[in-house]
Design a protein around this motif. Structure first.
Motif, short mmCIF file in Angstrom:
data_model
loop_
_atom_site.label_atom_id
_atom_site.label_comp_id
_atom_site.label_asym_id
_atom_site.label_seq_id
_atom_site.Cartn_x
_atom_site.Cartn_y
_atom_site.Cartn_z
N CYS A 1 7.11 3.12 0.30
CA CYS A 1 7.72 1.85 -0.08
C CYS A 1 8.88 2.13 -1.04
O CYS A 1 8.76 2.98 -1.94
CB CYS A 1 6.68 0.96 -0.76
SG CYS A 1 5.36 0.48 0.37
N ALA B 1 4.72 -4.31 -2.86
CA ALA B 1 4.28 -2.92 -2.76
C ALA B 1 4.94 -2.11 -3.88
O ALA B 1 6.10 -2.34 -4.23
CB ALA B 1 4.67 -2.35 -1.40
N GLN C 1 4.56 4.02 -2.88
CA GLN C 1 3.25 3.84 -2.26
C GLN C 1 3.34 4.09 -0.74
O GLN C 1 4.33 3.74 -0.09
CB GLN C 1 2.80 2.40 -2.51
CG GLN C 1 1.38 2.10 -2.08
CD GLN C 1 0.98 0.68 -2.49
OE1 GLN C 1 1.75 -0.04 -3.12
NE2 GLN C 1 -0.22 0.30 -2.13
N THR D 1 -4.51 1.01 -2.87
CA THR D 1 -4.39 1.58 -4.22
C THR D 1 -4.41 3.11 -4.18
O THR D 1 -4.34 3.75 -5.22
CB THR D 1 -5.52 1.07 -5.13
OG1 THR D 1 -6.76 1.45 -4.55
CG2 THR D 1 -5.47 -0.44 -5.26
N PRO E 1 -2.98 6.57 -1.42
CA PRO E 1 -2.09 6.79 -0.28
C PRO E 1 -2.79 6.51 1.05
O PRO E 1 -3.94 6.88 1.27
CB PRO E 1 -1.72 8.27 -0.41
CG PRO E 1 -1.85 8.56 -1.86
CD PRO E 1 -3.01 7.72 -2.34
#
Ligand SMILES: [Zn+2]
Ligand SMILES: [Zn+2]
Length: 333
Positions: A6, A48, A52, A109, A111
């Motif tokens: 992101c 996001a 992330q 929360t 990967p």
């Protein structure tokens, strides 16, 4: 490894260090991951965190095994339950691992799987038979959401059921209702392609809500729904859903609304109705979903409209803001 991360305003392909397994975990090479509408919304609305890696509907093969995870083998195909959970906090005891604060959730929360590799705690793995294509397991997550919702809706075999909204979750709910022995299934949708998919997957009647509101159809055909599922997040859809319930009926809100909805509470008492929210799933729902897919009771592949490469994920997440007839897109890293 290559992964989609992101960035402000969207996502982009990036090179990240390969993950290493935790002592009680493994690393999974992602075979397939569904591009979920919740990821599309998170990116679109800037929720996001930069850097992330999203993606939580996935399966693959184990490529590395941690020190204390010796029962797993390299090369083994696995489906991955993205939701951890400590098992002992109040949300976990109430079968809501999504609300557990203790353990990270993959693709939210921690990967996720818009990547070549993901580190996964062994408690979140469900083994697949060696001869199975791991892609099958990528359908388990949205099916688990549907199985939980249908369970909460307490369908009575033979009774009519309403499914309002025929995106990926609504279509999975239709398949789960068929499996639960529901009677006439009436689905409601706007996209012509998705309405056709609803019919192919087991809906008996598919309405375009702009042409025929469900209340009008129900009145004309003398249908009263014992169970109904709001999977559209459209404004007013929950009230429309509750209005067509039979006395004692159950309406399940599955879609995540972006604004408050109002409901006439008088009917809840007067007609003995139940309105319940269905939040994600737990490990049992997930394991059941894998079981249905492996046994061929549910054909998850029937929902797949497209398969794309990792490099195509950023533009596909933008395209899915207006999904049109697309039902489910898988990335095959
Ligand atoms: Zn999802
Ligand atoms: Zn917990």
């Amino acid at each position: 490894m290559r992964a989609v991360v992101c960035v402000p305003g969207g996502t982009e392909l990036a090179e990240l260090p390969d993950p290493v397994p935790a002592p009680d975990g493994v690393v999974v090479a992602v075979d397939a991951c569904g591009l979920c509408g919740s990821d599309v919304h998170m990116v679109e609305h800037g929720r996001a965190v930069p850097g992330q890696v999203l993606g939580h509907e996935f399966a693959g093969r184990i490529v590395a095994v941690g020190r204390d995870a010796g029962r797993w083998r390299i090369g083994q195909p696995v489906a991955v339950n993205p939701l951890g959970g400590c098992g002992s906090c109040q949300p976990c005891r109430r079968q809501l691992p999504f609300r557990c604060q203790a353990l990270p959730n993959l693709g939210l929360t921690a990967p996720g799987a818009y990547a070549e590799y993901v580190a996964v705690p062994q408690a979140q793995l469900v083994a697949l038979p060696a001869e199975v294509e791991p892609e099958v397991g990528a359908h388990a997550e949205p099916l688990a959401v549907a199985l939980r919702a249908v369970r909460l809706g307490r369908p009575v075999p033979g009774e009519p059921a309403l499914v309002y909204g025929v995106g990926s979750i609504g279509l999975n709910v239709i398949m789960a209702l068929r499996l639960a022995g529901a009677g006439t299934i009436v689905a409601v949708g706007r996209s012509a392609g998705r309405r056709a998919a609803a019919e192919a997957l087991g809906a008996d009647v598919v309405l375009d809500s702009r042409v025929t509101p469900p209340a009008e159809y129900a009145a004309e055909h003398g249908l009263a729904f014992g169970t109904a599922y709001e999977c559209s997040a459209a404004v007013g859809a929950l009230a429309e859903t509750v209005a067509v319930l039979a006395p004692g009926g159950v309406a399940v809100q599955v879609a995540l609304n972006s604004a408050p909805e109002s409901l006439d509470a008088r009917g809840l008492v007067g007609r003995g109705l139940t309105v319940v929210g269905s939040c994600a799933f737990d490990a049992d729902d997930y394991a059941q979903a894998v079981g249905h897919l492996l046994a061929g009771r549910i054909d998850g592949a029937a929902l797949v409209s497209e398969r794309v490469a990792l490099a195509e994920v950023p533009e596909t997440l933008v395209r899915l803001r207006r999904p049109g007839d697309l039902v489910r897109v898988l990335v095959r890293p």
